[in-house]
Design a protein around this motif. Structure first.
Motif, short mmCIF file in Angstrom:
data_model
loop_
_atom_site.label_atom_id
_atom_site.label_comp_id
_atom_site.label_asym_id
_atom_site.label_seq_id
_atom_site.Cartn_x
_atom_site.Cartn_y
_atom_site.Cartn_z
N ALA A 252 29.88 41.52 42.12
CA ALA A 252 29.43 42.22 43.41
C ALA A 252 30.61 42.82 44.07
CB ALA A 252 29.63 40.79 44.12
N VAL A 253 30.22 43.74 44.30
CA VAL A 253 30.94 45.23 45.02
C VAL A 253 32.02 44.96 45.83
CG1 VAL A 253 31.23 47.77 46.68
CG2 VAL A 253 29.50 46.85 44.57
N HIS A 254 32.02 43.40 46.88
CA HIS A 254 32.10 43.07 47.86
C HIS A 254 33.66 42.43 47.17
CE1 HIS A 254 29.61 39.61 47.29
NE2 HIS A 254 30.67 39.04 47.28
N GLU A 255 33.24 41.69 45.79
CA GLU A 255 34.50 40.86 45.09
C GLU A 255 35.29 41.84 44.43
OE1 GLU A 255 31.76 39.01 42.04
OE2 GLU A 255 31.55 37.09 43.50
N TYR A 256 34.42 43.43 44.00
CA TYR A 256 35.51 44.09 42.99
C TYR A 256 36.29 44.62 44.87
CZ TYR A 256 36.30 48.78 40.81
OH TYR A 256 37.19 50.04 40.62
N LEU A 257 35.84 44.71 45.35
CA LEU A 257 36.63 45.43 46.64
C LEU A 257 37.83 44.37 47.19
CD1 LEU A 257 37.49 47.31 49.30
CD2 LEU A 257 35.20 46.43 50.22
N ASP A 258 37.49 43.38 46.83
CA ASP A 258 38.06 42.32 47.28
C ASP A 258 39.37 42.31 46.28
OD1 ASP A 258 39.98 39.78 49.05
OD2 ASP A 258 38.28 38.64 48.33
N GLU A 259 39.15 42.47 44.74
CA GLU A 259 40.33 42.24 44.01
C GLU A 259 40.81 43.65 44.05
OE1 GLU A 259 38.63 42.91 40.13
OE2 GLU A 259 37.31 40.61 40.06
N MET A 260 40.94 44.91 44.70
CA MET A 260 41.17 46.24 45.32
C MET A 260 42.55 46.29 46.61
SD MET A 260 40.31 48.53 42.50
CE MET A 260 41.13 49.52 42.31
N VAL A 261 42.32 45.26 46.87
CA VAL A 261 43.05 44.90 48.16
C VAL A 261 43.52 44.43 47.85
CG1 VAL A 261 42.94 43.32 50.59
CG2 VAL A 261 41.01 45.19 50.42
N THR A 262 43.82 43.01 47.03
CA THR A 262 44.55 42.36 46.81
C THR A 262 45.68 43.17 46.10
OG1 THR A 262 43.26 40.07 46.67
CG2 THR A 262 45.05 40.07 45.14
#
Length: 174
Positions: free
Chosen positions: A122-132
């Motif tokens: 999911a895009v929000h999971e990908y974004l979460d990884e990028m924030v991390t």
């Protein structure tokens, strides 16, 4: 009603992540601007110099517009392998992060999935990884530059919630 509630919750989560992505992107940009002549300095990631670390993060950001446009890892191929910083690492970083921030903020991203090397996400999971990635490697870069390593408190809260019980996922492969 339940479906509407889930959509509102997902949108709130996406808004929070977009905000954290911008905060950490701005922090990392400030650090990249401060590198000066220290591109060869060591980082806590012992296999990477400052340039290697910034190159890694820049390549990660270059993937974002491609994946959010619907391309797969196979389609993109090795386009971002090797040195993506070129002769002007600061400008290369700024271009990549601006495109990534814009791509994530696009209206077409909510509720979508992207195809990562690990499979659909999911895009929000990908974004979460990028924030991390931005937060953790921002700490690495700040440490290498001997400046304040403080991570944004809201990001720390998010990382604690997201990564508690998942530390093994962060460990390098054996």
């Amino acid at each position: 009603r339940r479906a509407a509630s889930c959509t509102v919750s997902q949108n709130r989560n996406m808004d929070e992540l977009l905000s954290l992505h911008r905060v950490n992107a701005d922090r990392f940009t400030m650090l990249v601007d401060a590198v000066g002549e220290r591109w060869d300095a060591a980082t806590p990631c012992t296999e990477w110099s400052v340039r290697d670390l910034v190159n890694h993060l820049t390549a990660e950001q270059l993937w974002v517009p491609e994946l959010l446009a619907g391309r797969t890892v196979v389609e993109v191929g090795d386009k971002f392998a090797g040195d993506v910083l070129g002769a002007d690492p600061v400008a290369s970083w700024r271009t990549a992060i601006a495109a990534a921030v814009a791509a994530f903020a696009g209206e077409r991203t909510a509720g979508r999935t992207v195809e990562l090397s690990s499979g659909p996400r999911a895009v929000h999971e990908y974004l979460d990884e990028m924030v991390t990635d931005l937060a953790i490697h921002g700490w690495d870069l700040a440490t290498a530059l001997h400046v304040d390593e403080t991570i944004d408190p809201l990001t720390v809260d998010r990382l604690l919630i997201e990564w508690t019980g998942r530390a093994a996922e962060l460990a390098p492969p054996l």
